[in-house]
Design an enzyme around this catalytic site. Structure first.
Site, PDB file in Angstrom:
ATOM      1  N   ALA A 172       0.867  -1.247   0.047  1.00  0.00           N
ATOM      2  CA  ALA A 172       0.009  -0.027   0.025  1.00  0.00           C
ATOM      3  C   ALA A 172       0.806   1.189   0.029  1.00  0.00           C
ATOM      4  CB  ALA A 172      -0.708   0.281   1.231  1.00  0.00           C
ATOM      5  N   ILE A 202       4.178  -1.205   3.582  1.00  0.00           N
ATOM      6  CA  ILE A 202       3.406   0.089   3.223  1.00  0.00           C
ATOM      7  C   ILE A 202       4.668   1.022   3.244  1.00  0.00           C
ATOM      8  CG2 ILE A 202       2.101   1.877   4.368  1.00  0.00           C
ATOM      9  CD1 ILE A 202       0.613  -0.339   5.957  1.00  0.00           C
ATOM     10  N   LYS A 203       4.316   1.836   2.001  1.00  0.00           N
ATOM     11  CA  LYS A 203       5.402   2.769   1.920  1.00  0.00           C
ATOM     12  C   LYS A 203       4.775   4.089   2.122  1.00  0.00           C
ATOM     13  CE  LYS A 203       6.781   5.098  -2.491  1.00  0.00           C
ATOM     14  NZ  LYS A 203       7.261   4.771  -4.036  1.00  0.00           N
ATOM     15  N   THR A 204       5.586   4.971   3.017  1.00  0.00           N
ATOM     16  CA  THR A 204       4.960   6.214   3.381  1.00  0.00           C
ATOM     17  C   THR A 204       6.254   6.987   3.419  1.00  0.00           C
ATOM     18  OG1 THR A 204       3.407   7.049   5.241  1.00  0.00           O
ATOM     19  CG2 THR A 204       5.285   5.741   5.988  1.00  0.00           C
ATOM     20  N   ASP A 251      12.010   3.044  -0.346  1.00  0.00           N
ATOM     21  CA  ASP A 251      11.428   3.041  -1.711  1.00  0.00           C
ATOM     22  C   ASP A 251      11.806   4.361  -2.751  1.00  0.00           C
ATOM     23  OD1 ASP A 251      10.401   2.372  -4.200  1.00  0.00           O
ATOM     24  OD2 ASP A 251       8.269   2.220  -3.443  1.00  0.00           O
TER      25      ASP A 251
END
Ligand code: R5P
Length: 293
Positions: A172, A202-204, A251
């Site tokens: 996500a 999760i990428k944030t 990322d």
């Protein structure tokens, strides 16, 4: 004969040695099935528990953004230094050598452009395509607080359900609207919603205040998104802080491929992520390698 009492054969059963039951190195991933774990172990390095994902999927809504005009020229030389490439099926098929041993995270949400409302995404790739392309995870944008919040969250849950049937993890990606406040409170909300609804990681974005509360309250791994290009030392400092405060890697896109020395930069990022190198030493490495580029 198999049922004769052969002492040598008996010895090969090693009844005195209990079978090892391997734990799994990734946060919150111990109950996943073998295929799911194996794919995640190709994204995250089992030794460091972290990943350097190179994000080059920007074209799916931005077109040929700066640094990605010719992926064959600017990005292919970086592949050996990345753990994982995050991209679209179009770039994967047309430009990325199929001989690469690197894992792939496939962008599967889309349907919008920078000319319109970005949160209005749908699912733009089906699971058979992801399996056909032998990818290790599917990435879906989630716009918590955005105009199309509900649809984007349900895009993600659909991919979690479909991916689970095939042992395919879902990443996500938390997208923040232009006018929304980027603080730990928002990212705790967005990442926790994604994890609660089944995202495997999760990428944030990184925030200076309270990032450790974002990683602590999220039961699955978080990777740090890079964001817009900033000076190399600052980007390395941000990546270092994120990892020290609980991120399972990065990322990053523009802060690598828009650098003056992308090959040097991705190696410096690796030093911070996998070897816990300080930003100062990683920057010195960047400068040293950059002189040779
Ligand atoms: C944007 O939505 C894409 O998912 C990119 O992969 C993401 O923004 C990361 O790239 P950057 O480090 O350039 O922000």
């Amino acid at each position: 004969m198999a049922d004769t009492d052969d002492s040598r054969e008996t010895h090969q059963y090693h009844p005195e040695k209990p079978q090892k039951t391997e734990g799994f190195f990734l946060k919150g991933s111990g109950s996943l099935d073998w295929g799911m774990k194996n794919r995640l172990a190709r994204i995250f390095n089992p030794d460091s528990g972290r990943t350097v994902m190179l994000a080059i999927d920007h074209g799916y809504f931005q077109g040929p953004t700066s640094g990605l005009e010719r992926v064959d020229i600017s990005i292919v030389p970086l592949i050996p230094y990345a753990d994982t490439l995050m991209l679209t099926r179009g770039i994967l098929r047309t430009v990325i050598p199929a001989s690469t041993p690197k894992s792939i995270v496939l962008r599967v949400s889309g349907g919008t452009s920078i000319l319109k409302e970005l949160s209005n995404e749908g699912l733009a790739v089906d699971i058979e395509e992801a399996v056909r392309l032998n990818v290790c995870a599917m990435a879906v944008q989630v716009f918590v607080g955005g105009e199309h919040e509900r649809e984007s969250i349900l895009n993600m849950t659909k991919m979690v359900d479909i991916g689970t049937r095939y042992g395919m993890p879902t990443l996500a990606v938390t997208a923040v609207g232009k006018d929304m406040k980027r603080d730990a409170r928002y990212f705790r909300l967005a990442t926790r919603i994604c994890a609660e609804l089944g995202a495997h990681y999760i990428k944030t974005y990184y925030v200076e205040e309270g990032f450790e509360t974002v990683t602590a309250s999220c039961p699955v791994p978080i990777v740090m998104a890079g964001g817009k290009k900033i000076p190399e030392f600052d980007a390395l400092t941000m990546a270092s802080k994120a990892c020290q405060e609980g991120a399972a890697g990065v990322d990053m896109g523009r802060n690598i491929f828009q650098s003056d020395h992308p090959i040097a930069m991705i190696q410096a990022v690796r030093a911070v992520v996998h070897r816990n190198e300080t930003p100062e030493r990683a920057f010195a490495l960047y400068e040293e390698l950059g002189r040779k580029e």
